[in-house]
Motif scaffolding. Structure first.
Motif, PDB file in Angstrom:
ATOM      1  N   LYS A  60      58.279  12.724  40.883  1.00  0.00           N
ATOM      2  CA  LYS A  60      57.515  11.599  41.421  1.00  0.00           C
ATOM      3  C   LYS A  60      58.391  10.548  42.082  1.00  0.00           C
ATOM      4  O   LYS A  60      57.878   9.571  42.604  1.00  0.00           O
ATOM      5  CB  LYS A  60      56.671  10.987  40.313  1.00  0.00           C
ATOM      6  CG  LYS A  60      55.625  11.971  39.838  1.00  0.00           C
ATOM      7  CD  LYS A  60      54.621  11.354  38.936  1.00  0.00           C
ATOM      8  CE  LYS A  60      53.566  12.418  38.666  1.00  0.00           C
ATOM      9  NZ  LYS A  60      52.900  12.270  37.430  1.00  0.00           N
ATOM     10  N   HIS A  61      59.682  10.772  42.062  1.00  0.00           N
ATOM     11  CA  HIS A  61      60.602   9.861  42.742  1.00  0.00           C
ATOM     12  C   HIS A  61      60.718  10.287  44.208  1.00  0.00           C
ATOM     13  O   HIS A  61      60.841  11.476  44.522  1.00  0.00           O
ATOM     14  CB  HIS A  61      61.994   9.900  42.091  1.00  0.00           C
ATOM     15  CG  HIS A  61      62.039   9.241  40.756  1.00  0.00           C
ATOM     16  ND1 HIS A  61      62.232   7.890  40.604  1.00  0.00           N
ATOM     17  CD2 HIS A  61      61.916   9.749  39.510  1.00  0.00           C
ATOM     18  CE1 HIS A  61      62.234   7.603  39.318  1.00  0.00           C
ATOM     19  NE2 HIS A  61      62.041   8.711  38.626  1.00  0.00           N
ATOM     20  N   GLY A  62      60.713   9.330  45.098  1.00  0.00           N
ATOM     21  CA  GLY A  62      60.756   9.617  46.530  1.00  0.00           C
ATOM     22  C   GLY A  62      61.988  10.382  46.970  1.00  0.00           C
ATOM     23  O   GLY A  62      61.911  11.268  47.819  1.00  0.00           O
ATOM     24  N   MET A  63      63.129  10.061  46.390  1.00  0.00           N
ATOM     25  CA  MET A  63      64.363  10.734  46.799  1.00  0.00           C
ATOM     26  C   MET A  63      64.333  12.222  46.453  1.00  0.00           C
ATOM     27  O   MET A  63      64.803  13.050  47.219  1.00  0.00           O
ATOM     28  CB  MET A  63      65.557  10.047  46.117  1.00  0.00           C
ATOM     29  CG  MET A  63      66.868  10.470  46.659  1.00  0.00           C
ATOM     30  SD  MET A  63      66.956  10.037  48.399  1.00  0.00           S
ATOM     31  CE  MET A  63      68.346  10.989  48.879  1.00  0.00           C
ATOM     32  N   MET A  64      63.757  12.557  45.299  1.00  0.00           N
ATOM     33  CA  MET A  64      63.669  13.970  44.912  1.00  0.00           C
ATOM     34  C   MET A  64      62.698  14.706  45.830  1.00  0.00           C
ATOM     35  O   MET A  64      62.969  15.836  46.248  1.00  0.00           O
ATOM     36  CB  MET A  64      63.230  14.089  43.455  1.00  0.00           C
ATOM     37  CG  MET A  64      63.169  15.520  42.958  1.00  0.00           C
ATOM     38  SD  MET A  64      64.722  16.450  43.125  1.00  0.00           S
ATOM     39  CE  MET A  64      65.785  15.540  42.047  1.00  0.00           C
ATOM     40  N   LEU A  65      61.584  14.066  46.155  1.00  0.00           N
ATOM     41  CA  LEU A  65      60.628  14.690  47.078  1.00  0.00           C
ATOM     42  C   LEU A  65      61.266  14.920  48.443  1.00  0.00           C
ATOM     43  O   LEU A  65      61.055  15.965  49.073  1.00  0.00           O
ATOM     44  CB  LEU A  65      59.383  13.817  47.221  1.00  0.00           C
ATOM     45  CG  LEU A  65      58.505  13.690  45.978  1.00  0.00           C
ATOM     46  CD1 LEU A  65      57.405  12.670  46.215  1.00  0.00           C
ATOM     47  CD2 LEU A  65      57.924  15.034  45.600  1.00  0.00           C
ATOM     48  N   ASN A  66      62.057  13.968  48.888  1.00  0.00           N
ATOM     49  CA  ASN A  66      62.762  14.103  50.162  1.00  0.00           C
ATOM     50  C   ASN A  66      63.762  15.253  50.113  1.00  0.00           C
ATOM     51  O   ASN A  66      63.877  16.032  51.061  1.00  0.00           O
ATOM     52  CB  ASN A  66      63.469  12.789  50.509  1.00  0.00           C
ATOM     53  CG  ASN A  66      64.091  12.821  51.865  1.00  0.00           C
ATOM     54  OD1 ASN A  66      63.528  13.391  52.791  1.00  0.00           O
ATOM     55  ND2 ASN A  66      65.256  12.212  51.992  1.00  0.00           N
ATOM     56  N   ALA A 109      63.166  10.479  34.374  1.00  0.00           N
ATOM     57  CA  ALA A 109      64.184   9.452  34.597  1.00  0.00           C
ATOM     58  C   ALA A 109      63.473   8.151  34.951  1.00  0.00           C
ATOM     59  O   ALA A 109      62.532   8.153  35.746  1.00  0.00           O
ATOM     60  CB  ALA A 109      65.129   9.873  35.718  1.00  0.00           C
ATOM     61  N   PHE A 110      63.916   7.069  34.359  1.00  0.00           N
ATOM     62  CA  PHE A 110      63.325   5.754  34.596  1.00  0.00           C
ATOM     63  C   PHE A 110      61.828   5.735  34.301  1.00  0.00           C
ATOM     64  O   PHE A 110      61.038   5.124  35.008  1.00  0.00           O
ATOM     65  CB  PHE A 110      63.603   5.282  36.030  1.00  0.00           C
ATOM     66  CG  PHE A 110      65.059   5.293  36.384  1.00  0.00           C
ATOM     67  CD1 PHE A 110      65.933   4.382  35.814  1.00  0.00           C
ATOM     68  CD2 PHE A 110      65.565   6.226  37.279  1.00  0.00           C
ATOM     69  CE1 PHE A 110      67.275   4.399  36.127  1.00  0.00           C
ATOM     70  CE2 PHE A 110      66.905   6.242  37.609  1.00  0.00           C
ATOM     71  CZ  PHE A 110      67.766   5.325  37.023  1.00  0.00           C
ATOM     72  N   GLY A 111      61.427   6.477  33.275  1.00  0.00           N
ATOM     73  CA  GLY A 111      60.047   6.429  32.815  1.00  0.00           C
ATOM     74  C   GLY A 111      59.060   7.342  33.502  1.00  0.00           C
ATOM     75  O   GLY A 111      57.887   7.352  33.162  1.00  0.00           O
ATOM     76  N   LYS A 112      59.488   8.110  34.488  1.00  0.00           N
ATOM     77  CA  LYS A 112      58.563   9.051  35.130  1.00  0.00           C
ATOM     78  C   LYS A 112      59.310  10.309  35.547  1.00  0.00           C
ATOM     79  O   LYS A 112      60.536  10.353  35.586  1.00  0.00           O
ATOM     80  CB  LYS A 112      57.849   8.408  36.316  1.00  0.00           C
ATOM     81  CG  LYS A 112      58.736   7.926  37.435  1.00  0.00           C
ATOM     82  CD  LYS A 112      57.873   7.275  38.525  1.00  0.00           C
ATOM     83  CE  LYS A 112      58.756   6.780  39.659  1.00  0.00           C
ATOM     84  NZ  LYS A 112      57.978   6.197  40.741  1.00  0.00           N
ATOM     85  N   GLU A 113      58.546  11.347  35.850  1.00  0.00           N
ATOM     86  CA  GLU A 113      59.138  12.626  36.234  1.00  0.00           C
ATOM     87  C   GLU A 113      59.958  12.470  37.508  1.00  0.00           C
ATOM     88  O   GLU A 113      59.616  11.681  38.386  1.00  0.00           O
ATOM     89  CB  GLU A 113      58.043  13.664  36.476  1.00  0.00           C
ATOM     90  CG  GLU A 113      57.237  14.020  35.268  1.00  0.00           C
ATOM     91  CD  GLU A 113      56.083  14.945  35.608  1.00  0.00           C
ATOM     92  OE1 GLU A 113      55.842  15.199  36.806  1.00  0.00           O
ATOM     93  OE2 GLU A 113      55.431  15.404  34.673  1.00  0.00           O
ATOM     94  N   LEU A 114      61.017  13.272  37.581  1.00  0.00           N
ATOM     95  CA  LEU A 114      61.837  13.242  38.796  1.00  0.00           C
ATOM     96  C   LEU A 114      61.021  13.619  40.024  1.00  0.00           C
ATOM     97  O   LEU A 114      61.279  13.128  41.122  1.00  0.00           O
ATOM     98  CB  LEU A 114      63.013  14.211  38.670  1.00  0.00           C
ATOM     99  CG  LEU A 114      64.269  13.720  37.993  1.00  0.00           C
ATOM    100  CD1 LEU A 114      65.324  14.809  38.011  1.00  0.00           C
ATOM    101  CD2 LEU A 114      64.805  12.479  38.632  1.00  0.00           C
TER     102      LEU A 114
END
Length: 110
Positions: free
Chosen positions: A30-36, A23-28
């Protein structure tokens, strides 16, 4: 403990999907919200697991009426915390899957 197992499976599926989906050009993943979300789910699962283990320990060692009351309090806490935790973890997994999370083709579907 059954709900802990269900939540574990949902978390595994969430992590797998987060690593695959972009999503938005990178893996989910690697998004901070998903890691949280993943970290929060892990903490909630471990909290309930520890509650279950402590209640089991108290149940095994209880001998008198006072200890029985204490054990019932721990069991009541589990009855409150486990379903809430499972719903929150499974919801996070469904959100990670997007529209596919509610599709009949996935394990997470209602």
């Amino acid at each position: 403990m059954r709900l802990v197992g269900m939540a574990e499976r949902a978390l595994e599926l969430q992590v797998k999907r987060a690593e695959e989906r972009k999503a938005f050009g990178k893996e989910l993943a690697k998004h901070g919200m998903m890691l949280n979300s993943i970290a929060d789910a892990r903490v909630k699962i471990e909290q309930v697991r520890l509650l279950c283990l402590e209640a089991s320990r108290k149940l095994d060692s209880s001998r008198g009426a006072n200890e029985s009351k204490t054990t019932r309090k721990w069991i009541a806490m589990i009855k409150l915390a486990a379903p809430r935790m499972a719903c929150e973890v499974i919801d996070g997994a469904i959100q990670a899957h997007g529209g596919m999370g509610v599709c009949q083709d996935t394990v997470l579907s209602p």
